[in-house]
Design a protein around this motif. Structure first.
Motif, PDB file in Angstrom:
ATOM      1  N   ARG A   1      35.528  49.908  18.321  1.00 51.40           N
ATOM      2  CA  ARG A   1      34.137  49.906  18.767  1.00 51.40           C
ATOM      3  C   ARG A   1      33.176  49.654  17.610  1.00 51.40           C
ATOM      4  O   ARG A   1      32.165  48.958  17.772  1.00 51.40           O
TER       5      ARG A   1
ATOM      6  N   HIS B   1      31.184  41.066  26.479  1.00 46.95           N
ATOM      7  CA  HIS B   1      29.981  41.101  25.634  1.00 46.95           C
ATOM      8  C   HIS B   1      28.792  40.394  26.281  1.00 46.95           C
ATOM      9  O   HIS B   1      27.712  40.310  25.680  1.00 46.95           O
TER      10      HIS B   1
ATOM     11  N   LEU C   1      30.137  49.644  31.156  1.00 48.44           N
ATOM     12  CA  LEU C   1      30.632  50.950  30.718  1.00 48.44           C
ATOM     13  C   LEU C   1      32.104  51.128  31.092  1.00 48.44           C
ATOM     14  O   LEU C   1      32.860  51.795  30.371  1.00 48.44           O
TER      15      LEU C   1
ATOM     16  N   PHE D   1      33.967  49.290  28.513  1.00 47.30           N
ATOM     17  CA  PHE D   1      33.879  50.046  27.263  1.00 47.30           C
ATOM     18  C   PHE D   1      34.988  51.093  27.184  1.00 47.30           C
ATOM     19  O   PHE D   1      35.477  51.405  26.103  1.00 47.30           O
TER      20      PHE D   1
ATOM     21  N   THR E   1      37.246  47.336  24.806  1.00 45.53           N
ATOM     22  CA  THR E   1      36.188  48.198  24.283  1.00 45.53           C
ATOM     23  C   THR E   1      35.439  47.572  23.120  1.00 45.53           C
ATOM     24  O   THR E   1      34.231  47.747  22.982  1.00 45.53           O
TER      25      THR E   1
ATOM     26  N   ALA F   1      33.012  45.012  24.510  1.00 47.19           N
ATOM     27  CA  ALA F   1      31.926  45.708  25.208  1.00 47.19           C
ATOM     28  C   ALA F   1      30.930  46.299  24.220  1.00 47.19           C
ATOM     29  O   ALA F   1      29.723  46.342  24.484  1.00 47.19           O
ATOM     30  N   ALA F   2      31.411  46.736  23.069  1.00 45.86           N
ATOM     31  CA  ALA F   2      30.512  47.294  22.057  1.00 45.86           C
ATOM     32  C   ALA F   2      29.572  46.239  21.489  1.00 45.86           C
ATOM     33  O   ALA F   2      28.525  46.567  20.920  1.00 45.86           O
TER      34      ALA F   2
ATOM     35  N   LEU G   1      24.405  47.273  25.846  1.00 47.46           N
ATOM     36  CA  LEU G   1      25.008  48.581  25.615  1.00 47.46           C
ATOM     37  C   LEU G   1      23.891  49.584  25.322  1.00 47.46           C
ATOM     38  O   LEU G   1      23.016  49.321  24.487  1.00 47.46           O
TER      39      LEU G   1
END
Length: 443
Positions: free
Chosen positions: A30, A389, A399, A402, A408, A411-412, A417
């Motif tokens: 992350r 992303h 989420l 994530f 993850t 997603a970070a 976010l």
């Protein structure tokens, strides 16, 4: 759940670090993903640069814009590599980058003018080039470079500076190279019978070689020499085949001037040649017709297709996509900016059996959010990561991604976010044996 919905009285996200999804491994991923988040708030960006798991190169390269305050903080970073990345960062303004002309490290200063493969930053203001030209250390290094290694704007600016040596170095690119003296028949025969295969291959394409020298080179025991001589313009297809040349996909062959100059029937013969080296040069010819482009687009030789994409705008989108997916060259990223790719409908690859093709759909800015959401549930983790992303995802689905180990990190990097979650990533406990290799800790 690692992330709980906020109550109506409290807008803050509730982070449960005891949840199984918060491990040292996922936190590390992350932090690396957060390093690529283009809208990371400045206060968190400063903390990120001190984090032992941060990808500092990505943190600098991916940032969309810089305040003067944050830029100056990073410009003083003790890690030379971080400052090099900042000197070439396209998100920074030209005026900001120009403030680095007095950096104590020469490699950082050189990064201000060196050419990039993927995306060039804005040119520096004229005064910055003049100041660079006045630096003895910069001048010594610059004259060792080929002008092709320096951005075109920098070369043009250096051509007008007062320093005669640098100006001459820059202007030399505008002057035709002096033509070498023609090789005599005696010299050619001496090289053709010599021990150096490199020299024999080097003369194999020389015009006006005596027939006996060409015959000697065509029977040379070294396949590289035979391959070179087999691309001479006077040979028929049957004569080329009889030479016994060897060409692999990885071989880098010279671009043939006689093929670049060909047109009409001669160009058609080059396009139809059985020799990959001849067809590769034909792919670079600017006179290709639509039918000839179509022929080369279906060529079995990958370098032919790559060169065709690199030299022509009027090629099919599917060819550019297919070539990008096959490419393993450092310049493959340029294909994503090809006119046939930019603005193309990539949604047609959403159901492709090739997961890498499905992953390209996210680059289509017109792809509807519903399709991005669908791809976020693809069976392949690589496809889910490709869209994790993307700002078109709903926050609920973001989420969820994530929390998944495979997605993850991507997603970070999502600009949507929640800021509270960005901060939580940096505050999470993590076991690190040390900072990333090559980095310098911030005091």
């Amino acid at each position: 759940m690692p992330v709980a919905d906020a109550s109506e009285e409290d807008d803050a996200l509730l982070i449960d670090y005891s949840h199984p999804s918060w491990t040292h491994e996922t936190t590390h991923a992350r932090v690396r993903g957060l390093s690529r988040n283009p809208v990371l708030p400045e206060t968190l960006a400063r903390r990120l640069l001190k984090h032992p798991a941060a990808d500092r190169d990505a943190a600098v390269a991916c940032r969309r814009e810089w305040s003067d305050e944050l830029f100056d903080i990073v410009a003083a970073h003790p890690d030379v590599r971080v400052r090099e990345m900042l000197a070439q960062c396209h998100g920074a303004t030209a005026e900001q980058r120009a403030r680095m002309v007095d950096d104590p490290d020469l490699w950082v200063v050189m990064a201000l003018v060196e050419r990039q493969y993927i995306r060039e930053p804005q040119p520096l203001p004229p005064w910055a080039y003049r100041k660079l030209a006045a630096q003895p250390r910069f001048k010594r290094r610059l004259r060792l470079l080929d002008p092709m290694e320096v951005s075109p704007e920098a070369v043009a600016a250096f051509a007008d500076v007062e320093d005669d040596e640098i100006a001459s170095w820059a202007r030399a690119t505008r002057e035709p190279e002096p033509q070498p003296q023609p090789m005599t028949a005696e010299q050619a025969r001496m090289i053709a019978s010599g021990d150096s295969a490199r020299q024999r291959a080097a003369i194999a394409l020389e015009p006006d070689l005596p027939a006996d020298v060409v015959a000697t080179l065509a029977a040379d025991p070294d396949p590289k020499v035979r391959t070179s001589v087999s691309m001479r313009p006077e040979f028929s297809e049957q004569q080329r085949a009889a030479i016994g040349y060897q060409v692999s996909t990885d071989d880098r062959l010279p671009t043939l001037d006689w093929v670049l100059d060909a047109d009409d029937e001669q160009l058609q013969r080059c396009v139809s040649s059985a020799h990959p080296g001849v067809r590769r040069s034909a792919a670079c010819n600017k006179r290709l017709t639509a039918d000839q482009i179509a022929t080369l687009a279906a060529d079995d030789d990958f370098p032919v297709r790559l060169l065709l994409c690199e030299n022509h705008d009027a090629v099919p989108t599917d060819l550019v996509v297919r070539t990008f997916l096959e490419a393993r060259v450092v310049t493959r990223g340029r294909l994503l900016r090809h006119p046939a790719f930019v603005g193309a409908d990539l949604t047609r690859y959403a159901d492709s059996p090739d997961r890498n093709a499905r992953a390209l759909v996210v680059l289509d800015r017109r792809a509807p959010a519903e399709l991005i959401e669908r791809l976020s549930r693809d069976e392949e983790p690589a496809v889910r990561s490709s869209v994790a992303h993307d700002a078109r995802l709903s926050q609920e689905r973001l989420l969820e991604l994530f929390e998944e180990r495979e997605t993850t990190a991507a997603a970070a990097a999502n600009p949507n976010l929640p800021v509270e979650l960005m901060a939580a990533i940096l505050e999470a406990p993590i076991a690190c044996v040390g900072p990333p290799e090559g980095s310098v800790p911030v005091p």
